[in-house]
Scaffold this active site. Structure first.
Site, short mmCIF file in Angstrom:
data_model
loop_
_atom_site.label_atom_id
_atom_site.label_comp_id
_atom_site.label_asym_id
_atom_site.label_seq_id
_atom_site.Cartn_x
_atom_site.Cartn_y
_atom_site.Cartn_z
N ARG A 1 -3.73 17.82 7.87
CA ARG A 1 -2.39 17.38 8.23
C ARG A 1 -1.67 16.69 7.08
O ARG A 1 -0.50 16.32 7.21
CB ARG A 1 -2.47 16.42 9.43
N PRO B 1 0.77 -1.23 0.00
CA PRO B 1 0.00 0.00 0.00
C PRO B 1 0.81 1.29 0.00
O PRO B 1 1.06 1.84 1.04
CB PRO B 1 -0.83 -0.11 1.29
N GLU B 2 1.18 1.79 -1.16
CA GLU B 2 1.58 3.20 -1.23
C GLU B 2 0.41 3.91 -1.90
O GLU B 2 -0.61 3.28 -2.16
CB GLU B 2 2.91 3.35 -1.99
N LYS C 1 -2.47 7.96 1.53
CA LYS C 1 -2.71 6.56 1.84
C LYS C 1 -4.00 6.39 2.65
O LYS C 1 -4.26 5.31 3.17
CB LYS C 1 -1.52 5.99 2.60
N ASN D 1 8.05 3.75 0.97
CA ASN D 1 9.48 3.44 0.96
C ASN D 1 10.01 3.04 -0.42
O ASN D 1 11.18 3.25 -0.71
CB ASN D 1 9.78 2.34 1.98
#
Length: 274
Positions: A122, A2-3, A52, A166
């Site tokens: 945010r 999950p990106e 995400k 990542n």
DNA sequence: TACATATGATCAT
DNA sequence: TGATCCTATGTAA
């Protein structure tokens, strides 16, 4: 996996499968029993993704907020009657024609519009969301200018840019030739723009393909994407010590923001990006 | 059977 | 910086 690209893809496919329909909701595993009961029998008006995070808007005002974290998974079953859910399914959402299963999410909660707004505030700009490229790039640039951390750490901070994980952080830095250690605020404006464009292009491509492929075919001697062997799809991520696909230099690895980052010390030499 | 690891993120110190 | 939560999978013992 999950990106951001995966999350937006889920939003798109689930919207097509169960969006706009009356939904039967349940929590076989029980940990979301209360929420599922509240949603059961209502119409799911829309599904929206930001970075995400997923937001399911229900008739009547509630929003279901889902974040998969590292382990969360969706399954989509397109059939009139769903197979029996497995024990560890946190939530099932069934329309007449399809069922969405959710297991292992970091977050699965009901929130109100106010909480959603606070949460959204945010998050940094998301290349996969609609909106002015100019405005999003400006926000990205301003967010970077405020950080003292290395660019490799800043890219994982969802308040700076939403949706990068990542794999993409290593890959977009490689493709833009930027040194991961460079302080975020030290990036030249052209480097920031290249980074945004590259992130945008790669995320869009990943959303479409359903997986992350960042190599140019010429660099791996392939004619078509379908010719790519496993392990030939990326330039840097996970390739410690293996030869760079562009120059042959062994790929370096180090810890940055609690995760491993990989880069090529020749293609991304110290200071590159200023 | 146990452990390490993984494409994430938060909270306490 | 370290601990913690979420879960599945592959490898070591």
């Amino acid at each position: 996996m999950p990106e951001g690209h995966t999350i937006h893809r889920h939003a798109r496919t689930q919207r097509g499968a169960i969006g706009g329909q009356l939904i039967r909701a349940a929590s076989p595993q029980g940990r979301f029993a209360h929420g599922a009961k509240r949603l059961d029998g209502r119409v799911l008006e829309d599904i929206d993704a930001h970075g995400k995070h997923l937001f399911y808007r229900w008739e009547g005002g509630d929003t279901l907020h889902v974040h998969l974290g590292l382990f969360g998974k969706f399954k989509l079953h397109r059939a009139p009657s769903p197979p029996p859910p497995s024990e560890n399914t946190r939530l099932t959402m069934s329309s007449v024609t399809a069922t969405v299963y959710l297991a292992g999410p970091t977050i699965c909660e009901l929130i109100d519009p106010h909480q959603e707004e606070a949460l959204r505030a945010r998050l940094g700009p998301d290349p996969l969301r609609n909106g002015s490229r100019r405005a999003k790039l400006a926000a990205f640039q301003a967010n970077l200018a405020r950080r003292r951390i290395p660019i490799g750490a800043a890219l994982l901070d969802q308040r700076v840019i939403a949706g990068i994980g990542n794999v993409y952080r290593a890959e977009v830095l490689f493709r833009t030739g930027i040194d991961p250690h460079l302080p975020a605020a030290a990036l030249a404006p052209q480097a920031v723009e290249r980074l945004w464009s590259e992130s945008s292009r790669q995320l869009k491509q990943g959303e479409k393909a359903g997986r992350i492929i960042t190599v140019d075919l010429g660099d791996v001697g392939a004619r078509r994407r379908t010719d790519l062997a496993r392990g030939e799809r990326l330039y840097a991520y996970g390739r410690t010590g293996e030869p760079c696909r562009r120059c042959g230099t062994p790929i370096s690895a180090t810890e940055m923001a609690n995760r491993t980052i990989w880069w090529c010390s020749s293609c991304q030499p110290a200071g590159a990006g200023t």
